[in-house]
Design an enzyme around this catalytic site. Structure first.
Site, mmCIF file in Angstrom:
data_model
loop_
_atom_site.group_PDB
_atom_site.id
_atom_site.type_symbol
_atom_site.label_atom_id
_atom_site.label_comp_id
_atom_site.label_asym_id
_atom_site.label_seq_id
_atom_site.Cartn_x
_atom_site.Cartn_y
_atom_site.Cartn_z
ATOM 1 C CG ASP A 98 -1.612 1.249 1.469
ATOM 2 O OD1 ASP A 98 -2.317 1.680 0.545
ATOM 3 O OD2 ASP A 98 -1.462 1.837 2.558
ATOM 4 C CG ASP B 256 -1.255 7.666 0.276
ATOM 5 O OD1 ASP B 256 -0.115 7.977 -0.135
ATOM 6 O OD2 ASP B 256 -2.293 7.911 -0.361
ATOM 7 C CE1 TYR C 166 -8.607 11.653 -1.600
ATOM 8 C CE2 TYR C 166 -9.353 13.224 0.063
ATOM 9 C CZ TYR C 166 -9.576 12.102 -0.713
ATOM 10 O OH TYR C 166 -10.752 11.417 -0.595
ATOM 11 N NE ARG D 229 -13.283 2.894 -3.036
ATOM 12 C CZ ARG D 229 -12.633 3.918 -2.471
ATOM 13 N NH1 ARG D 229 -11.625 4.489 -3.114
ATOM 14 N NH2 ARG D 229 -12.974 4.365 -1.290
HETATM 15 MG MG LIG Z 1 -2.853 3.200 3.450
HETATM 16 ZN ZN LIG Z 2 -10.708 1.044 -9.647
#
Ligand SMILES: [Mg+2]
Ligand SMILES: [Zn+2]
Length: 216
Positions: free
Chosen positions: A33, A35, A44, A132
């Site tokens: 991953d 962030d 963001y 996602r």
């Molecule tokens: Mg994360």
């Molecule tokens: Zn996606």
């Protein structure tokens, strides 16, 4: 009969590394991953200047590079669907990430980002996608394109949804206590749909766990 030889030798480099790697030696990967795991969780990242590697991240990536394990970033970036930043900005942020790692002798084998959101923003980014996280699409695509053996791979992330994506793709999973990890683990662990195979202080600890468990 002589047709086989008629065109001369075929050199592997003309085929490129991917078909060769895929057919002969699918290799393990560590999926990261971004962030809160590889980089600081700062909300963001809408400008390259907001990107900060965590203190021991470059060492962690370097260890994996040295062990011949592919290092692949898998990141949800719904800020694009929400209109907070463009694909060009995301590309600039990732160029900065690659460059900061390179300065410390570390490299990534791939960066895969989901730019969608199921309900926010406008099409084409507003969509129910298969990439996602907690869905496994990013990992599955990376595995197909880079020749990765998912059953020998590990996902490292700071949220329960990361662990779910890893499980769905058939990898092991490690929760790091950086980013959202400490809060998720301390207050939410009873409702985790997938328990982590290991909990690590940070990415370097996670990588050391992966390397210790590796079969020769
Ligand atoms: Mg994360
Ligand atoms: Zn996606």
């Amino acid at each position: 009969m002589a047709a086989v030889h008629a065109q001369g030798a075929i050199f592997l480099e003309e085929l490129g590394p991917q078909p060769y790697t895929f057919r002969v030696a699918p290799r393990p990967a560590v999926f990261l991953d971004r962030d809160g795991t590889l980089t600081e969780e700062v909300g963001y990242v809408n400008h390259p200047r907001r990107l900060r590697l965590q203190p021991r991240s470059a060492s962690a990536v370097r260890r994996l590079n040295g062990a011949g394990i592919a290092v692949v970033v898998v990141t949800n970036q719904a800020g694009i669907a929400r209109g907070y930043f463009s694909e060009e900005v995301l590309a600039a942020v990732h160029a900065t990430l690659v460059s900061q790692l390179k300065d410390e002798g570390a490299y990534l084998d791939g960066i895969y980002a989901c730019t969608h959101h199921p309900t926010a923003g406008e099409p084409p980014y507003r969509m129910v996608c298969d990439c996602r996280k907690p869905r496994p699409g990013l990992l599955l695509r990376a595995a197909a394109e880079l020749g990765i053996d998912l059953s020998r791979s590990t996902l490292v992330g700071d949220r329960a949804s990361d662990l779910v994506a890893g499980r769905a793709a058939g990898t092991r999973s490690v929760l790091v206590l950086t980013g959202y990890g400490l809060g998720e683990w301390e207050y939410q662990r009873d409702s985790f749909p997938v328990k982590p195979d290991h909990v690590a202080e940070d990415l370097l600890d996670a990588v050391e766990w992966v390397l210790e468990g590796r079969r020769p």
